[in-house]
Design an enzyme around this catalytic site. Sequence first.
Site, short mmCIF file in Angstrom:
data_model
loop_
_atom_site.label_atom_id
_atom_site.label_comp_id
_atom_site.label_asym_id
_atom_site.label_seq_id
_atom_site.Cartn_x
_atom_site.Cartn_y
_atom_site.Cartn_z
N ALA A 235 -2.22 52.69 -13.69
CA ALA A 235 -1.29 53.55 -14.43
C ALA A 235 -1.68 53.72 -15.89
CB ALA A 235 0.13 52.97 -14.35
N CYS A 236 -2.72 53.02 -16.34
CA CYS A 236 -3.16 53.03 -17.74
C CYS A 236 -4.38 53.92 -17.89
CB CYS A 236 -3.48 51.61 -18.17
SG CYS A 236 -4.27 51.47 -19.79
N GLY A 237 -4.29 54.93 -18.76
CA GLY A 237 -5.41 55.84 -19.00
C GLY A 237 -6.63 55.13 -19.56
N ARG B 32 -8.24 53.40 -16.66
CA ARG B 32 -8.89 54.37 -15.77
C ARG B 32 -10.19 54.88 -16.38
NH1 ARG B 32 -3.57 56.36 -15.39
NH2 ARG B 32 -4.13 58.14 -16.69
#
Length: 154
Positions: free
Chosen positions: A27-29, A32
């Site tokens: 969920a963390c850019g 990612r």
Amino acid sequence: MTHATSLPPSPLQPPSAMTVTIYHNPACGTSRNALAMIRQSGEDPEVIEYLETPPSRDTLRQLIAAMGIPTRDLLRRKDTPYDALGLDDPTLDDDALLDAMLAHPILINRPIVVTAKGAALCRPSERVLALLPHPVATFTKEDGEIVSSAGVAR
């Protein structure tokens, strides 16, 4: 300040061939982006979704030592129970901070990347490039920012 330091053989990093491990939150850019840079650099990392499979106290201690950072520097404040738990109290010792991270893994900042070259909290995500043997030359982050491995200390 986050440092990438050499790791002795440990349960965190097998002494054999180059292995990349990322403690990841999909969920963390930032997480990612780091994972994408690892993969585009030709590595097939071990991905540990630490919210689903939290590290043990010993693993957290080893990661903190390998990164060469104070325990407090691994705490994440945004979108966590940090304030509600009063974790800004400077009198809290490392054991109390570890207890909080173990009880609420969302408090563990990410992504943490471990390779034979060292370990680092990869914020910003391009810090991962210094840990890879053949980092991708250029990478476009999700937000459109272009980063380059040129000049990355390896």
